[in-house]
Design an enzyme around this catalytic site. Structure first.
Site, PDB file in Angstrom:
ATOM      1  N   ARG A 106       8.580 -17.869   2.844  1.00 52.91           N
ATOM      2  CA  ARG A 106       8.046 -18.020   4.205  1.00 52.91           C
ATOM      3  C   ARG A 106       6.551 -18.293   4.234  1.00 52.91           C
ATOM      4  O   ARG A 106       5.967 -18.415   5.306  1.00 52.91           O
ATOM      5  CB  ARG A 106       8.327 -16.738   5.025  1.00 52.91           C
ATOM      6  CG  ARG A 106       9.805 -16.458   5.196  1.00 52.91           C
ATOM      7  CD  ARG A 106      10.020 -15.206   6.032  1.00 52.91           C
ATOM      8  NE  ARG A 106      11.378 -14.687   5.887  1.00 52.91           N
ATOM      9  CZ  ARG A 106      11.818 -13.576   6.455  1.00 52.91           C
ATOM     10  NH1 ARG A 106      11.004 -12.856   7.194  1.00 52.91           N
ATOM     11  NH2 ARG A 106      13.063 -13.180   6.278  1.00 52.91           N
ATOM     12  N   GLU A 122      12.856  -9.345  -3.912  1.00 56.30           N
ATOM     13  CA  GLU A 122      13.147 -10.578  -3.170  1.00 56.30           C
ATOM     14  C   GLU A 122      11.867 -11.048  -2.488  1.00 56.30           C
ATOM     15  O   GLU A 122      11.358 -10.386  -1.585  1.00 56.30           O
ATOM     16  CB  GLU A 122      14.242 -10.347  -2.122  1.00 56.30           C
ATOM     17  CG  GLU A 122      14.521 -11.589  -1.289  1.00 56.30           C
ATOM     18  CD  GLU A 122      15.378 -11.332  -0.057  1.00 56.30           C
ATOM     19  OE1 GLU A 122      15.295 -12.138   0.886  1.00 56.30           O
ATOM     20  OE2 GLU A 122      16.118 -10.334  -0.030  1.00 56.30           O
ATOM     21  N   LYS A 167      25.120 -10.684   1.931  1.00 56.14           N
ATOM     22  CA  LYS A 167      24.035 -10.077   2.696  1.00 56.14           C
ATOM     23  C   LYS A 167      24.414 -10.129   4.175  1.00 56.14           C
ATOM     24  O   LYS A 167      24.736 -11.200   4.688  1.00 56.14           O
ATOM     25  CB  LYS A 167      22.749 -10.866   2.438  1.00 56.14           C
ATOM     26  CG  LYS A 167      21.611 -10.592   3.415  1.00 56.14           C
ATOM     27  CD  LYS A 167      20.400 -11.424   3.020  1.00 56.14           C
ATOM     28  CE  LYS A 167      19.588 -11.813   4.221  1.00 56.14           C
ATOM     29  NZ  LYS A 167      18.354 -12.517   3.860  1.00 56.14           N
TER      30      LYS A 167
END
Length: 209
Positions: free
Chosen positions: A46, A42, A130
């Site tokens: 950002r 993953e 999640k």
């Protein structure tokens, strides 16, 4: 759609949550993680080079299953799909984001932190969620509490988990896999110490506890 993301858990107990600051780190990092037995990656949206990094990883390391983290908008979803990502992860859940993932054919692992959000995501057909930020919102105790009313929901807790606490999460029946940022320390990437990252990946792969 949820079943597609649940298959991610079959590749090992930890999904690394990766923040890439330099594009040249992307491919050697993916190679180092795969060498350590960690194939599901993953990469968070950002940093300015995140999408390019995902594209480079997906192209150069075909064994890696590259996904985009921090999906928040339909534009994020489209960009991740265009970069070659095979799944997406979001910090929270909205129906609009779920609809965008369905439209672009990107399996989604949506984030939740409350029972109401679990119900909302579940009503949209998601059964693998999640829990984020896992430790901050209650960690192991919250997951135990959610197991009662939601026996059909599986979780990937992410946020604040360490190699020391990961086995506590992974021992819970409703936890299939956990997310962790400790596999890709910034100082190791800056130093080009890919051997250390492979060692961390190997250790993470044996954590199921």
């Amino acid at each position: 759609m949820s079943n597609e993301t649940l298959s991610l858990a079959s590749h090992g107990p930890v999904i690394p949550v990766i923040v890439i600051q330099k594009l040249e780190h992307a491919v050697p990092l993916a190679e180092a993680l795969v060498a350590g037995g960690v194939k599901v990656l993953e990469v968070t949206l950002r940093t300015p080079v995140a999408l390019q990094a995902m594209e480079a990883m997906a192209r150069a390391v075909p064994e890696a299953i590259v996904g985009a983290g921090t999906l928040r908008t339909a534009a994020d979803v489209q960009a991740a799909k265009n970069a070659g990502c095979r799944f997406g992860v979001s910090p929270g859940y909205t129906d609009a984001l779920a609809a965008a993932c369905k439209e672009f054919g990107l399996p989604l692992l949506p984030g939740v932190s409350t029972a109401s959000e679990v119900m909302q995501a579940s009503s949209a057909g998601f059964s693998f969620l999640k829990l984020f930020p896992a430790v901050a919102v209650g960690g192991v105790n919250l997951l135990k509490a959610l197991a009662g009313p939601f026996p059909d929901i599986a979780f990937c807790p992410t946020g604040g988990i360490t190699p020391e606490t990961a086995p506590q999460f992974l021992s819970l029946p409703n936890v299939k896999v956990c997310g962790g940022s400790w596999l890709t320390p910034q100082d190791a990437m800056d130093a080009g110490d890919w051997g250390r990252i492979t060692a961390l990946a190997k250790a993470a792969s044996s954590l199921r506890g």
